[in-house]
Design a protein around this motif. Structure first.
Motif, PDB file in Angstrom:
ATOM      1  N   ARG A  76       8.009 -13.585  -5.828  1.00  0.00           N
ATOM      2  CA  ARG A  76       6.813 -12.942  -6.141  1.00  0.00           C
ATOM      3  C   ARG A  76       5.427 -13.689  -5.575  1.00  0.00           C
ATOM      4  O   ARG A  76       4.720 -12.982  -5.076  1.00  0.00           O
ATOM      5  CB  ARG A  76       6.696 -12.735  -7.786  1.00  0.00           C
ATOM      6  CG  ARG A  76       5.184 -12.455  -8.228  1.00  0.00           C
ATOM      7  CD  ARG A  76       5.116 -10.867  -7.812  1.00  0.00           C
ATOM      8  NE  ARG A  76       3.797 -10.430  -8.056  1.00  0.00           N
ATOM      9  CZ  ARG A  76       3.007 -10.560  -7.503  1.00  0.00           C
ATOM     10  NH1 ARG A  76       2.750 -10.958  -6.332  1.00  0.00           N
ATOM     11  NH2 ARG A  76       1.663 -10.073  -7.868  1.00  0.00           N
ATOM     12  N   VAL A  91       5.300 -12.277  -1.645  1.00  0.00           N
ATOM     13  CA  VAL A  91       4.992 -11.006  -1.367  1.00  0.00           C
ATOM     14  C   VAL A  91       3.943 -10.370  -2.242  1.00  0.00           C
ATOM     15  O   VAL A  91       3.462 -10.862  -3.179  1.00  0.00           O
ATOM     16  CB  VAL A  91       6.379 -10.169  -1.458  1.00  0.00           C
ATOM     17  CG1 VAL A  91       7.455 -10.746  -0.586  1.00  0.00           C
ATOM     18  CG2 VAL A  91       6.679 -10.123  -2.998  1.00  0.00           C
ATOM     19  N   SER A  92       3.544  -9.075  -1.769  1.00  0.00           N
ATOM     20  CA  SER A  92       2.483  -8.387  -2.561  1.00  0.00           C
ATOM     21  C   SER A  92       3.119  -7.852  -3.909  1.00  0.00           C
ATOM     22  O   SER A  92       4.439  -7.694  -4.100  1.00  0.00           O
ATOM     23  CB  SER A  92       1.881  -7.251  -1.835  1.00  0.00           C
ATOM     24  OG  SER A  92       2.862  -6.395  -1.832  1.00  0.00           O
ATOM     25  N   ALA A  93       2.125  -7.477  -4.717  1.00  0.00           N
ATOM     26  CA  ALA A  93       2.619  -6.879  -5.980  1.00  0.00           C
ATOM     27  C   ALA A  93       3.306  -5.623  -6.047  1.00  0.00           C
ATOM     28  O   ALA A  93       4.444  -5.503  -6.689  1.00  0.00           O
ATOM     29  CB  ALA A  93       1.371  -7.004  -7.035  1.00  0.00           C
ATOM     30  N   ASP A  94       2.914  -4.825  -5.112  1.00  0.00           N
ATOM     31  CA  ASP A  94       3.441  -3.430  -4.901  1.00  0.00           C
ATOM     32  C   ASP A  94       4.820  -3.664  -4.087  1.00  0.00           C
ATOM     33  O   ASP A  94       5.767  -3.146  -4.587  1.00  0.00           O
ATOM     34  CB  ASP A  94       2.480  -2.516  -3.868  1.00  0.00           C
ATOM     35  CG  ASP A  94       1.444  -2.419  -4.699  1.00  0.00           C
ATOM     36  OD1 ASP A  94       1.123  -2.105  -5.972  1.00  0.00           O
ATOM     37  OD2 ASP A  94       0.615  -1.512  -3.968  1.00  0.00           O
ATOM     38  N   THR A  95       4.973  -4.763  -3.277  1.00  0.00           N
ATOM     39  CA  THR A  95       6.234  -4.709  -2.703  1.00  0.00           C
ATOM     40  C   THR A  95       7.113  -5.279  -3.657  1.00  0.00           C
ATOM     41  O   THR A  95       8.559  -4.939  -3.644  1.00  0.00           O
ATOM     42  CB  THR A  95       6.177  -5.785  -1.574  1.00  0.00           C
ATOM     43  OG1 THR A  95       5.448  -5.240  -0.543  1.00  0.00           O
ATOM     44  CG2 THR A  95       7.601  -6.217  -0.958  1.00  0.00           C
ATOM     45  N   SER A 136       2.555  -0.325   3.446  1.00  0.00           N
ATOM     46  CA  SER A 136       2.873   0.056   2.138  1.00  0.00           C
ATOM     47  C   SER A 136       3.065   1.572   1.798  1.00  0.00           C
ATOM     48  O   SER A 136       3.551   2.179   0.875  1.00  0.00           O
ATOM     49  CB  SER A 136       1.814  -0.661   1.158  1.00  0.00           C
ATOM     50  OG  SER A 136       0.646  -0.079   1.422  1.00  0.00           O
TER      51      SER A 136
END
Length: 477
Positions: free
Chosen positions: A17, A20-24, A154
């Motif tokens: 976490r 990487v991005s929160a969405d990923t 994204s």
């Protein structure tokens, strides 16, 4: 033991976490679960093949590093493919120093297989470059539309992952794959990439690529020439059927009937179909319900508008491919101002690069504005908001703005509200859910409103003119 494995996996996920991005993380890791572990392997549950494939291809280095940090040495990651989603246990990952994972905690978990199943991967038979060249040309595929030339962001990573899975033969459980999105967002690129990958892996696979316009024209020609049998054999014996622009079938009853039976023949034979459309199947007016239901049988993946970072990546990748050069300020200008279509973005870049190369003149701000005047006008014209639509429609139909969200059912108010929903759908990039929320309704009401207005526009020139006038006013605001 399950609790200990959960602790281990949460600690590993907390490391991932951070990288990487929160969405990923939410999309690809929140539905994973560690179900078995020993001194050499970690077995991780994923809902379907797409997850394992996408993590393997894009995040395995990060995951391996996290495993090594937590456990002290590497482990081989193995995927267990599930039949559906599991509880998102990692959506809020926290690291707990008091429950630090150690190698002593790693023992084999007796596997509970009630909702887990694995699948065999098809054996690849790699084709030579000459075979690929001949076959792609014969099928009608564009060799430039490959996965390695597709820029992932994204806005499209889920659709791209699904296409990857299908291209490798892992499409059981989501057949057909239905990819939808606006013009110029990459639907056809992914469709061709799937076909190209299949050609590479299995040159003997019978692949048929078609646009729905082509299907309709060939069907009419087959009727005229009394050659329906030959026409049907071409499409119904395909092992992989790639169908572009399914929305073109709308309103064509005989073509829909033929396509319906073709679809059934392919699926009944456990062969595969990939479809593209400019909108979700349920929103295609005059498309038979039985075809809509079949389009929704498998997996639906939408392509959204790319964010500015993705647009920059697209421009830089295309510049490298086409061997053109533009100043960073110009690339950033294009990425900032051209948002609606990747195709339009690439066209603008090539227009500037060609002018610079042929004229030998520098690209000043005035020159850029002049060369891209039509594109920039179109981009600016379509920047319309739902509140501005509600205000303009209320003024035109002489109703209150509050009526746009009220529960009243007066016919004049109801129709004005439907027109506003229609314009919101056609002139903004908001989803059905977002539009419904703006009007105090659900997405089903928006679908109904759009179809209602389209039907009335077809039957009445007066209504068609009113909607056109409203669209013009909104575009010029």
């Amino acid at each position: 033991m399950a609790d200990k494995l959960n602790v281990i996996w949460k600690e590993i996920c907390s490391k991932v976490r951070a990288q990487v991005s929160a969405d990923t993380f939410r999309r690809w890791f929140s539905s994973t679960k560690l179900i078995e572990a020993d001194e050499n392997n970690l077995t991780v549950f994923v809902p379907n093949h797409i997850y394992g494939l996408w993590i393997d291809s894009n995040y395995m280095a990060i995951l391996n590093h996290a495993v090594t940090e937590v456990l002290g040495q590497p482990r081989k990651i193995q995927w267990e493919i599930g039949s559906g989603e599991v509880e998102a246990i990692n959506s809020e990952v926290v690291s707990d120093d008091n429950n630090s994972a150690s190698e002593k905690q790693l023992k084999i978990l007796p596997a509970a297989r009630n909702q887990i199943r694995s699948r065999k991967k098809p054996v690849a038979i790699n084709a030579s470059d000459d075979q690929i060249e001949k076959l792609t040309r014969k099928i009608g595929l564009n060799r430039n539309h490959r996965f390695d030339t597709f820029v992932v962001g994204s806005n499209n990573e889920y659709a791209c992952a699904a296409a990857h899975a299908v291209s490798k033969g892992n499409s059981e459980g989501y057949n057909p794959l239905f990819i939808w999105g606006g013009p110029g967002l990459g639907k056809t690129h992914l469709l061709h990439a799937i076909g190209y990958e299949h050609v590479k892996r299995n040159p003997k696979c019978k692949i048929v690529y078609m646009t729905c316009e082509q299907f309709t024209n060939e069907f009419i020609e087959a009727i005229q020439n009394n050659s329906l049998s030959k026409f049907r054999n071409r499409y119904r014996k395909a092992e992989l059927l790639l169908v572009d622009d399914i929305h073109f079938l709308a309103g064509k009853e005989k073509s829909q009937e033929e396509f319906f039976h073709t679809f059934n023949m392919i699926c009944d034979g456990r062969r595969h179909i990939v479809l593209t459309s400019d909108r979700p199947a349920a929103e295609i007016s005059d498309l038979e319900e039985r075809i809509v239901s079949r389009c929704e049988w498998g997996l639906t993946a939408g392509l959204e508008l790319p964010d500015v970072e993705t647009r920059l990546a697209i421009l830089r990748k295309k510049m490298a491919m086409w061997q053109v050069s533009l100043e960073d300020r110009i690339v950033e200008f294009l990425a900032d101002r051209i948002r609606k279509s990747v195709r339009r973005l690439e066209g603008a870049m090539m227009r500037l690069a060609s002018y610079s190369s042929l004229s030998g003149k520098s690209l000043t701000d005035e020159v850029i504005e002049g060369l891209l005047k039509d594109i920039l006008r179109e981009e600016g014209r379509r920047r319309v908001t739902i509140p501005s639509i509600q205000k303009e429609v209320a003024l035109h139909f002489d109703v209150r703005i509050a009526d746009m969200t009220a529960r009243g059912r007066r016919s004049d108010v109801a129709f004005a509200r439907q027109v506003a929903m229609y314009l919101s759908r056609t002139m903004t990039d908001h989803s059905l859910v977002e539009i419904g929320r703006a009007f105090g309704r659900d997405h089903g009401t928006v679908i109904h409103a759009v179809k209602k207005v389209e039907t009335r526009m077809e039957k009445s020139q007066d209504i068609r003119q009113k909607v056109s006038i409203l669209g013009s006013r909104l575009s010029s605001v």
